[in-house]
Design an enzyme around this catalytic site. Structure first.
Site, PDB file in Angstrom:
ATOM      1  CD  GLU A   1      -2.869  -1.350   2.018  1.00  0.00           C
ATOM      2  OE1 GLU A   1      -4.317  -1.415   1.990  1.00  0.00           O
ATOM      3  OE2 GLU A   1      -2.547  -1.355   3.438  1.00  0.00           O
TER       4      GLU A   1
ATOM      5  CD  GLU B   1      -3.791  -6.655   2.970  1.00  0.00           C
ATOM      6  OE1 GLU B   1      -5.006  -6.189   3.330  1.00  0.00           O
ATOM      7  OE2 GLU B   1      -2.725  -6.142   3.105  1.00  0.00           O
TER       8      GLU B   1
END
Length: 626
Positions: free
Chosen positions: A466, A534
């Site tokens: 991220e 994820e």
């Protein structure tokens, strides 16, 4: 050289006098020490003298001088988090930076290419400081040797002195930092001084979803190196196309005097398969070794060969012995855009795993690690993403032995620099395309690669988490590709910058993508296989829709599974005076503001390692594609 406090403010200063990263091998005086422990290592774990300062201005400036009076210092246990020892503020945050809403900060050089902000962290009101002191004597075997100090994990900015002399500086919290103590070491009465700042410019790229701690949280060791010493070991096992034979190439780096290196490789049953001898110093390469009747490493049969290298001096006196276990396996992304391991389609039944202990935070034990391995095996979990940083050194060997695939993630997350309250706004993203930041993140990739390059369990290098994407992350990908053609590279953040998809990540990686959107991708002539880095966010009563993802495995070969978020809750035991019991407390329960509250509890297990009911779903569905 003198230490400079302004290094905290400069992203281009992240290591000073730090030794180069190298392989994670151990070394011993002889084979008998394999069981008793190496005489070349001395632990400095335990009680240290300690001072806590709320700001850099309040730190004890000259505490590293040998005659400094530290009678008013406290005592703290190492390894351990400063906050869990009763200092500072325990704080859990997901995406924002710890200072958001209190102090205005932007990463250096993001608003102006000539902008470096003096005092950004070196003169900050929120930058707590831990000053540690440890005295030690040298054991007899250490005297006259080159002496190295190894910090396996320190959050976040580390300054080191010995006997009043500045030794070095480092920032990467989750890979080991090593420094040469030899010029200033004494036989007795050594005074080691360590200063740890909670924040530096590294904080902008260590914005992981976790409790924000500081301090020396992994082991500290003193290492003695003999007159000739293997400092690096590069093992390249390559199966042939038929997977029945293969070749082995090994290169070592030898420091000190020229030496004779006697190599032996044994199979799992202890039979000698090959041996040879080389002499030299610097880079020493062994002749290519050929293997017939190859045993492959896989989750089903994690077969490991035993390498041993004995190092002799010119008088043929044994100086050290280096053992290492390695495995043969292939990882390929073929023309059909499917990933194969050992000619079999890869299916990831994975989890994201933070290192966690409900009593000690990210200070975890071998017992914790072994328990996690057993839980994975018992529930058909075959892969771990080391979210979002390199794990403790033993974890990789344990995964080799157990047959657990690893996505080895680089210590990088800059979430707060580009996503604010869910909105994408990358105007001051780092590392991005910024010419002042690539050296720091490439160094983190190099450390991740060098320490763990010999582990067959690693099938992916991950560039981080991220952090948006840009030329600096593309440079990280180029580093991994240049150094390793036996693994693939993963990065999810390039999803937001499609113009870079040809240069970043071998897989189409997404987070929490809906099954119907995955189908749309897979049916639209995709260029890369799909992987959920994820998914199935296990907060509360979750995982009810796991079948909808699992059904894609048999229908779409390019769908290669994913990593559930996540393995274990991040919560801490706190004694409740009302009930007189220890209870688990989550984010927001420590009077911290801001916080992301119970978002710290997304695990398949509670923080005490008790499985949640959702683990039954995992065991069933992951068991369908072992």
């Amino acid at each position: 050289m003198q230490a400079n406090l302004q290094w905290l403010d400069d992203p281009e200063v992240f290591r000073v006098n730090q030794l180069p990263a190298h392989s994670d091998h151990h070394y011993y005086h002889d084979t008998a020490e394999f069981k008793t422990g190496s005489r070349f290592i001395k632990s400095l774990n335990g009680a240290w003298r300690f001072n806590f300062a709320k700001t850099p201005a309040e730190r004890p400036v000259d505490f590293y001088q040998p005659d400094f009076d530290a009678t008013d210092f406290d005592t703290i246990q190492v390894p351990g988090h400063i906050e869990l020892a009763g200092y500072g503020q325990i704080q859990y945050i997901n995406t924002l930076y710890p200072w958001e809403g209190k102090i205005y900060r932007r990463p250096p050089y993001t608003l102006n290419q000539d902008q470096l902000t003096p005092g950004l962290f070196s003169d900050a009101a929120d930058n707590t400081v831990g000053s540690y002191l440890k005295t030690f004597d040298l054991d007899d075997v250490f005297k006259g040797q080159r002496i190295i100090i190894q910090f396996q994990g320190v959050e976040e900015a580390l300054y080191v002195w010995l006997n009043g002399h500045f030794i070095g500086y480092s920032e990467d919290s989750f890979t080991p930092s090593e420094f040469d103590l030899t010029p200033y070491i004494q036989d007795q009465g050594n005074v080691l001084a360590v200063r740890v700042y909670k924040h530096s410019t590294a904080a902008f790229i260590e914005d992981q979803d976790m409790f924000r701690f500081s301090g020396i949280f992994r082991d500290v060791n003193i290492l003695a190196e003999p007159a000739s010493h293997i400092t690096d070991l590069d093992i390249r096992p390559v199966p042939n196309a038929n997977l029945k034979s293969g070749e082995l190439n090994i290169t070592t780096k030898v420091t000190g005097e020229p030496a004779t290196l006697a190599l032996t490789v044994k199979d799992h049953d202890g039979r000698v398969l090959t041996s040879q001898t080389q002499t030299g110093s610097g880079s020493v390469t062994f002749d290519t070794m050929l293997f017939d009747q190859l045993h492959l490493w896989s989750p089903q049969t994690p077969y490991l060969y035993q390498l041993t290298i004995e190092v002799y001096d010119a008088d043929h006196q044994l100086l050290e012995v280096v053992p290492y276990q390695f495995g043969f396996r292939t990882v390929e992304l073929r023309d059909d855009k499917v990933i194969y391991v050992n000619n079999k389609r890869l299916v990831i039944n994975g989890v994201n795993r933070h290192e966690w202990n409900a009593h000690t935070g990210r200070v975890i034990s071998m017992a914790d690690m072994r328990a996690d391995i057993q839980t994975m095996l018992a529930n058909n979990i075959n892969a771990d993403r080391t979210c979002h940083y390199p794990d403790q050194l033993p974890w990789y060997q344990l995964c080799d032995e157990a047959g657990i695939y690893l996505m080895a993630e680089t210590n990088l997350e800059s979430h707060g620099s580009w996503q604010k309250m869910g909105a994408i706004e990358p105007s001051y993203n780092v590392p991005g395309d910024n010419p002042h930041w690539p050296a720091a993140v490439i160094d983190r990739a190099r450390s991740n690669y060098e320490w763990f390059k010999n582990h067959p369990s690693i099938i992916f290098w991950s560039l981080g988490n991220e952090s948006y994407a840009g030329e600096d992350i593309a440079a990280m990908q180029a580093f991994y590709k240049e150094h390793d053609d036996s693994r693939l590279v993963h990065y999810e953040g390039v999803f937001y910058t499609p113009e870079l998809k040809d240069r970043i990540s071998d897989v189409e990686s997404r987070m929490y993508e809906k099954p119907q959107n995955i189908v749309a991708y897979l049916e639209d002539n995709p260029t890369k296989p799909f992987l959920n880095c994820e998914y199935m966010h296990d907060m509360g009563n979750s995982l009810g829709g796991m079948q909808s993802y699992n059904d894609l495995i048999d229908k779409y070969p390019m769908y290669q599974g994913g990593f559930i978020w996540d393995f274990i809750d991040q919560a801490l035991f706190v004694h409740d005076p009302i009930t007189d019991q220890d209870v688990l407390r989550y984010g927001g329960d420590f009077d911290e503001r801001h916080s992301d509250y119970a978002f710290s509890g997304n695990g398949l297990m509670f923080a005490d390692r008790t499985p949640k009911p959702a683990m039954q779903e995992v065991k069933y569905y992951y068991g369908l594609h072992k």
